[in-house]
Design a protein around this motif. Structure first.
Motif, short mmCIF file in Angstrom:
data_model
loop_
_atom_site.label_atom_id
_atom_site.label_comp_id
_atom_site.label_asym_id
_atom_site.label_seq_id
_atom_site.Cartn_x
_atom_site.Cartn_y
_atom_site.Cartn_z
N PHE A 7 -3.56 7.79 -2.14
CA PHE A 7 -3.46 6.46 -1.56
C PHE A 7 -3.64 5.45 -2.68
O PHE A 7 -4.55 5.59 -3.50
N ARG A 43 -2.81 -2.05 3.84
CA ARG A 43 -3.58 -0.91 4.38
C ARG A 43 -3.59 -0.93 5.90
O ARG A 43 -3.53 0.11 6.55
N TYR A 71 0.86 -1.19 0.00
CA TYR A 71 0.00 0.00 0.00
C TYR A 71 0.89 1.23 0.00
O TYR A 71 1.80 1.34 0.82
N VAL A 95 1.49 5.58 -0.23
CA VAL A 95 0.97 6.91 0.06
C VAL A 95 1.95 7.91 -0.53
O VAL A 95 3.16 7.81 -0.30
N PHE A 110 -0.57 0.76 7.24
CA PHE A 110 -0.68 2.22 7.16
C PHE A 110 -1.61 2.74 8.25
O PHE A 110 -1.32 3.76 8.89
#
Length: 96
Positions: free
Chosen positions: A92, A61, A3, A5, A64
């Motif tokens: 994201f 996720r 994931y 960002v 995060f």
């Protein structure tokens, strides 16, 4: 699935040094999190107003979400960085 960002922060000139310091401190804390794969802090070259780009990658996720719930996130990002920004864009994404 990893994931990612990507964040873009803009600030006033007089806030840049404090924000830079907070982001570099976040990098050190975040890289020690078990679910963190990468946390890179960049200063956008010749940006006016000053700007920073963050690239973060987590195992998933949930990793995060744990990062966003951490004490260091609350202190450095919520307490120091965000209140001083004049613009903030965050993306994201799941890594393909």
């Amino acid at each position: 699935m990893p994931y990612a960002v990507i964040a873009h922060y803009r600030c006033l000139d007089e806030e840049a040094a404090l924000i830079r310091e907070a982001l570099l401190s976040m990098r050190e804390h975040t890289r020690r999190e078990p679910g963190n794969l990468a946390y890179e802090v960049h200063a956008e070259e010749s940006a006016d107003p000053p700007a920073f780009i963050l690239y973060e990658q987590y195992t998933d996720r949930a990793a995060f979400d744990a990062h966003a719930a951490s004490d260091h996130f609350e202190k450095h990002i919520l307490g120091t960085v965000r209140p001083r920004l004049i613009d903030r864009t965050v993306y994201f994404a799941e890594t393909l």
